[in-house]
Design an enzyme around this catalytic site. Structure first.
Site, PDB file in Angstrom:
ATOM      1  N   LYS A   1       0.846  -1.202   0.000  1.00  0.00           N
ATOM      2  CA  LYS A   1       0.000   0.000   0.000  1.00  0.00           C
ATOM      3  C   LYS A   1       0.881   1.251   0.000  1.00  0.00           C
ATOM      4  O   LYS A   1       0.587   2.227  -0.696  1.00  0.00           O
ATOM      5  CB  LYS A   1      -0.953  -0.029   1.204  1.00  0.00           C
ATOM      6  CG  LYS A   1      -2.036  -1.103   1.050  1.00  0.00           C
ATOM      7  CD  LYS A   1      -2.794  -1.420   2.332  1.00  0.00           C
ATOM      8  CE  LYS A   1      -3.747  -2.581   2.120  1.00  0.00           C
ATOM      9  NZ  LYS A   1      -4.440  -3.013   3.354  1.00  0.00           N
TER      10      LYS A   1
ATOM     11  N   GLN B   1      -4.325  -1.545   9.700  1.00  0.00           N
ATOM     12  CA  GLN B   1      -4.275  -2.884   9.094  1.00  0.00           C
ATOM     13  C   GLN B   1      -4.868  -3.918  10.057  1.00  0.00           C
ATOM     14  O   GLN B   1      -4.508  -3.972  11.233  1.00  0.00           O
ATOM     15  CB  GLN B   1      -2.816  -3.231   8.742  1.00  0.00           C
ATOM     16  CG  GLN B   1      -2.647  -4.551   8.002  1.00  0.00           C
ATOM     17  CD  GLN B   1      -3.297  -4.569   6.615  1.00  0.00           C
ATOM     18  OE1 GLN B   1      -3.368  -3.551   5.934  1.00  0.00           O
ATOM     19  NE2 GLN B   1      -3.802  -5.724   6.208  1.00  0.00           N
TER      20      GLN B   1
ATOM     21  N   ASP C   1     -10.939   2.840   4.251  1.00  0.00           N
ATOM     22  CA  ASP C   1     -11.254   1.403   4.188  1.00  0.00           C
ATOM     23  C   ASP C   1     -12.767   1.174   4.146  1.00  0.00           C
ATOM     24  O   ASP C   1     -13.213   0.067   3.842  1.00  0.00           O
ATOM     25  CB  ASP C   1     -10.705   0.700   5.441  1.00  0.00           C
ATOM     26  CG  ASP C   1      -9.417  -0.057   5.175  1.00  0.00           C
ATOM     27  OD1 ASP C   1      -9.261  -0.602   4.074  1.00  0.00           O
ATOM     28  OD2 ASP C   1      -8.572  -0.108   6.098  1.00  0.00           O
TER      29      ASP C   1
HETATM   30  N1  GUN Z   1      -6.857  -6.867   6.325  1.00  0.00           N
HETATM   31  C1  GUN Z   1      -7.254  -7.608   5.266  1.00  0.00           C
HETATM   32  N2  GUN Z   1      -7.808  -6.829   4.320  1.00  0.00           N
HETATM   33  C2  GUN Z   1      -7.776  -5.566   4.790  1.00  0.00           C
HETATM   34  C3  GUN Z   1      -8.203  -4.312   4.251  1.00  0.00           C
HETATM   35  O1  GUN Z   1      -8.752  -4.197   3.148  1.00  0.00           O
HETATM   36  N3  GUN Z   1      -7.973  -3.226   5.045  1.00  0.00           N
HETATM   37  C4  GUN Z   1      -7.384  -3.334   6.273  1.00  0.00           C
HETATM   38  N4  GUN Z   1      -7.230  -2.218   6.974  1.00  0.00           N
HETATM   39  N5  GUN Z   1      -6.988  -4.479   6.793  1.00  0.00           N
HETATM   40  C5  GUN Z   1      -7.184  -5.586   6.052  1.00  0.00           C
END
Ligand code: GUN
Length: 295
Positions: A54, A98, A121
């Protein structure tokens, strides 16, 4: 039949090029550079690799990014402090915590602490609620990426039977909603299966569009798929592999080889849904930056 492989990387690249173009335009017009604040708690290798990807995407698109890494032993108060710092930082337009978080952390409380205007998100109750009633909001990245991939691949959803396997807040529940809503990439009749579904194959075999998001390899095999179905494999599982340089390889939730024989189209792992998740995160971060000007 050999399934058409749906190239998520290619679709994500096109979306990201448009995001980069709009970000350049925003910067020229207003001086604003979209900024993403990333919070990682602990040292789970998969989470580290997602967060790295990311941040790399931010660099490629010319976005600002700031990382806050907390130890696996971090307290709730330490995490909330990090979230509040990003909430109050004008250079940060989007915040990503995350998941999953270590056990001592109350995940719901952490998510609720994120300013909904920075919730790129789409996980806060405010954004989930807005999504469900069709108000403008940040859509969760993986579900939105799946819809973008279906549309870009010319896979009709309207009037089709979509079966979702998995009911997580991150993928299963929101993607079921997006598939049923009255919008492009929606208008499907949706069935959601989960761990309490007695005969999974009975349902998956009825799917014109099958979304599998269980986090378990071989949840779905070719024998469970209707001939010609579009199969979207959301799983990213590490399985030990001595022949691989890293000692593991990535597999999805769908048994790729047998699914390929039956499905009409199929996403690979890696290179299917994953790149779209990141592309949609960048879209949301750009949108958050654009919206911040209207405050
Ligand atoms: N863990 C697995 N997928 C995601 C996501 O799309 N965003 C976040 N913040 N954590 C995750």
């Amino acid at each position: 039949m050999t399934a058409r492989i749906l190239d998520g990387k290619q679709v994500a690249k096109r979306i990201s090029e448009e995001t980069a173009r709009q970000a350049r335009e925003l910067k020229e017009r207003t001086g604003v550079v979209p900024g993403l604040g990333v919070i990682l708690v602990g040292d789970d290798p998969a989470s580290i690799s997602y967060v790295t990807a990311k941040e790399r995407a931010c660099a490629v698109l010319g976005f600002h990014s700031s990382e806050c890494r907390l130890p696996a032993t971090a307290t709730q108060a330490e995490l909330l402090k990090a979230i509040h710092q990003f909430n109050n930082d004008p250079a940060i337009h989007g915040i990503l915590v995350q998941l999953p978080l270590p056990r001592q952390i109350d995940e719901h409380a952490a998510i609720e602490a994120i300013n909904p205007d920075k919730d790129v998100d789409g996980f806060t109750p405010v954004n989930v609620g807005r999504m469900l009633i069709g108000q403008p909001c940040f859509l969760p990245c993986t579900p939105h990426g799946i819809i973008k991939l279906l549309i870009a691949s010319g896979i009709e959803t309207k009037g089709q039977h979509a079966v979702v396997v998995g009911r997580s807040n991150i993928v299963g529940k929101p993607v079921a909603h997006l598939l049923m809503r009255k919008a492009p990439g929606g208008n499907a009749t949706v069935t959601v299966c989960h761990t309490a579904t007695p005969d999974l194959a009975e349902f998956t075999r009825q799917a014109d569009i099958l979304i599998v998001a269980t986090g378990r390899p071989r949840t779905v095999t070719g024998a469970m798929i209707k001939s010609g179905a579009a199969v979207i494999d959301v799983g990213v599982n590490r399985v030990p592999d001595e022949t691989a340089a890293k000692g593991y390889r990535l597999v999805g939730d769908v048994e790729f080889e047998s699914a390929c024989e039956v499905a009409g189209s199929l996403t690979p792992v890696p290179g299917g849904v994953g790149p779209l998740t990141i592309a949609m995160l960048m879209c949301n971060t750009l949108e958050a930056a654009q919206r911040s000007l209207n405050k």
